[in-house]
Design an enzyme around this catalytic site. Structure first.
Site, short mmCIF file in Angstrom:
data_model
loop_
_atom_site.label_atom_id
_atom_site.label_comp_id
_atom_site.label_asym_id
_atom_site.label_seq_id
_atom_site.Cartn_x
_atom_site.Cartn_y
_atom_site.Cartn_z
CG ASP A 12 -1.88 -1.19 1.21
OD1 ASP A 12 -2.16 -1.70 0.12
OD2 ASP A 12 -2.29 -1.61 2.30
CE LYS A 15 2.28 -2.40 -4.40
NZ LYS A 15 2.07 -2.02 -2.99
N GLY A 39 -4.62 -4.20 -3.74
CA GLY A 39 -5.61 -3.17 -4.07
C GLY A 39 -4.80 -1.96 -4.46
CG HIS A 40 -2.04 -2.02 -7.01
ND1 HIS A 40 -1.13 -2.56 -7.88
CD2 HIS A 40 -1.76 -2.55 -5.80
CE1 HIS A 40 -0.35 -3.39 -7.22
NE2 HIS A 40 -0.71 -3.42 -5.96
CD GLN A 223 0.71 -8.83 -2.62
OE1 GLN A 223 1.41 -9.46 -3.38
NE2 GLN A 223 -0.54 -8.56 -2.88
#
Ligand code: GDP
Ligand code: IMO
Ligand code: MG
Length: 422
Positions: A12, A15, A39-40, A223
Site C-alpha cells: 500500500d 504503487k 488493491g492498487h 504487496q
C-alpha cells in the site's frame, strides 16, 4: 528494456498511483506476482479507481497491460474488475493480455484460506482471505489449475478433482465455515466465461519479442518487500516473491535485462494484517497518520496500522531489490508534525544494530530514533520541487544520504497531478 516498480514496505505504498503516472513512458505494463489480495488505487479527473488483478496502466491508450505467469487470478473478482471498467470504453481485448501460465484461484482456495486462518486463532496471518496462500501451495505442490487449462474441454474434470480434494481438506481443519459450494461454483463458472473472452498469451514469448523490438516494459509489483515469502516477516507474509527476483520468475525476464528498479515507500510506515512492526504507534501521532492518510485497506477496508519510517527495514528492502531510484509517497500526510522521527537502528539483545535480524518481534527489537524538525505547510497544491519546504528537503536529504539512492518523486496527494519530480 525492463524497469521494475516495487513496494519497499508492507504494501500500500502507492504503487498504483505511480504506475499510472509513469505509464505514458512505457509500451507495456506487466504484473508479475500476487493476486486480488492487492488493491492498487489511482485517481484522476476526480475519480478514484481500485484495481486488484489488472495492471495499473489500463487507463492509458498507449500501453498494453499484461497479467504475467506469476500472478494468481480469481475469475470472480476479475469479472467484477472488468465490469467496473466497462463505462470507460477501454478496448480490453487488445489492451489486456493474460498469461496462460497464471494460476487460477478456485472458490475452495478461498474457503481453505478462511479455514486455515480460523484454525490459527490469535496467531492468524491476517490474510485478505482471497485464497492466495492455498493457490500458491497448489502451484508449488504441482496440483494447480492454470489459465491455459481453460482452453481444453476437460477443464471442468480438473476443476472437480481439485475442488473435491479441497473439500476434504476443509473438513480436516474442523472449524465452523458456512458456505454454499453450488452458488460459489456458479459464480466461478460465470467468471471463467468472462475470462475466456480475453486474449490469452504465452507471456514470456510476448515479453521476449517486445524486448527484442526495443519496447519499454514496466513490471508492476504487488504487496511490499517485507511481505516477501523469503525475505519478509515470515510467517506474517504473503505467498509470493514480492521482491525484484519475482519479476524474473513471474514474467520470464532475464536478470540482466532489468534496468531501473523503482522503489516506492511512504514517508511513514503502515501495515495491514498481523505481524511485527517495530515503529508502530499507539498514540495520537499514529491516529493522526491514519486519519490524515485515510489509512484503510483498498481490498478489505481494514484499518492500517501506522508508525514512523523504519530506515533499518527500508535499507534492507533497497539492498534486496537493488533499488536505483526512490519514490516517497504521502509526504503531505506528515504536514503539521512538529517533530518527525525516523528509526535508524534497533536495540537488539542489548546492542545497537543496523540490519534486520531474524526476528523483529517486539520482545527482541526496540527502535532507536533520530528526530528531525517537521513542516507545517500544506503540500497538496505544490507541483515544483523548488517549492518544497526547507525542513522537508532536510528530511529528503537525510533519507537519500542514509539509503544512498536518489528520491526522484515526492508524492503530495492521491491524484495523478499531485506528483513532484526531482
Ligand atoms: P498500492 O497498493 O501500493 O497501490 O497502494 P494503495 O492504493 O493500496 O494505498 C495507497 C493509498 O494512498 C491510496 O488510497 C492512494 O489514493 C493514496 N495515495 C497515494 N499517494 C498519495 C499521496 O501522496 N498522498 C496521499 N494523501 N494519498 C496518497
Ligand atoms: P498491495 O499490492 C498490504 C497482507 C495481508 C496479510 C498478509 C497475507 O495493495 O500493496 P494474503 O492475503 O496475501 O494471504 O495476506 O499480507 N497483504 C497486503 N497488505 N497491501 C497488499 O497489497 C497486501 N496483500 C496482502 O494484510 O497481512
Ligand atoms: Mg494496496
Amino acid at each position: 528494456m525492463v524497469d521494475l516498480l516495487l513496494g519497499l514496505q508492507w504494501g500500500d505504498e502507492g504503487k498504483g498511483k505511480i504506475v499510472d503516472v509513469l505509464t505514458k513512458e512505457y509500451d507495456i505494463i506487466a504484473r508479475f506476482q500476487g493476486g486480488p489480495n492487492a488493491g492498487h488505487t489511482l485517481e484522476f479527473d476526480g475519480i478514484k479507481h481500485v484495481l486488484h488483478t489488472i495492471p495499473s496502466g489500463i487507463f492509458h491508450k498507449n500501453a498494453i497491460n499484461v497479467v504475467g505467469n506469476g500472478v494468481v487470478i480469481d475469475p470472480v473478482i476479475f469479472k467484477k474488475e472488468l465490469d467496473n471498467l466497462e463505462k470507460f470504453n477501454i478496448d480490453i481485448e487488445t489492451k489486456l493480455f493474460i498469461s496462460r501460465k497464471a494460476h487460477l484461484i478456485l472458490p475452495t482456495h478461498r474457503l481453505l484460506d478462511a479455514a486455515s486462518e480460523a484454525s490459527k486463532g490469535k496467531a492468524k496471518i491476517g490474510s485478505t482471505l482471497k485464497g492466495i496462500g492455498p493457490t500458491y501451495m497448489d502451484k508449488t505442490g504441482r496440483n494447480g489449475m492454470r489459465v491455459g487449462d481453460l482452453e481444453f474441454d476437460d477443464w471442468k474434470t480438473k476443476y472437480r478433482a481439485l475442488a473435491d480434494k479441497h473439500e476434504a481438506m476443509i473438513d480436516f481443519y474442523n472449524v465452523e465455515i458456512q458456505y454454499n459450494l453450488d452458488e460459489l461454483e456458479a459464480e466461478f463458472c460465470e467468471g471463467v466465461e468472462t475470462l475466456k473472452k480475453l486474449t490469452f498469451i504465452d507471456s514470456e514469448e510476448y515479453i521476449f519479442k517486445a524486448q527484442a523490438e526495443g519496447k519499454k516494459i514496466l513490471a508492476e509489483g504487488a504487496q511490499g518487500s517485507l511481505l516477501d515469502i523469503d525475505f519478509g516477516t515470515y510467517p506474517f507474509v504473503t505467498s509470493s516473491n514480492t521482491t525484484a527476483a519475482g519479476a524474473c520468475t513471474g514474467l520470464g525476464v532475464a536478470p540482466n535485462n532489468i534496468k531501473n528498479v523503482l522503489g516506492i515507500f511512504k514517508a511513514y510506515t503502515t501495515r495491514v494484517g498481523s505481524g511485527p512492526f517495530p515503529t508502530e504507534l499507539f498514540d495520537e501521532d499514529g491516529a493522526t497518520m491514519a486519519k490524515v492518510g485515510n489509512e484503510f485497506g483498498a481490498t478489505t477496508g481494514r484499518p492500517r496500522r501506522c508508525g514512523w519510517l523504519d530506515l533499518v527495514a527500508l535499507k534492507y528492502a533497497v539492498q534486496i531489490n537493488g533499488v536505483t531510484e526512490l519514490m516517497m509517497m504521502k509526504a503531505d500526510v506528515l504536514s503539521g508534525f512538529d517533530t518527525i522521527k525516523v528509526c535508524t537502528a534497533y536495540q537488539y539483545k542489548g546492542e545497537e544494530i543496523q540490519h534486520l535480524p531474524y526476528s523483529i518481534e517486539e520482545e527482541y527489537v526496540t527502535p532507536v530514533y533520530t528526530e528531525m524538525k517537521g513542516w507545517s505547510e500544506d503540500l497538496t497544491k505544490l507541483s515544483k520541487a523548488e517549492d518544497l519546504p526547507a525542513t522537508l528537503n532536510d528530511y529528503i536529504a537525510f533519507l537519500e544520504e542514509q539509503l544512498n539512492v536518489p528520491i526522484k518523486i515526492v508524492s503530495v496527494g492521491p491524484d495523478r497531478l499531485q506528483t513532484i519530480h526531482r
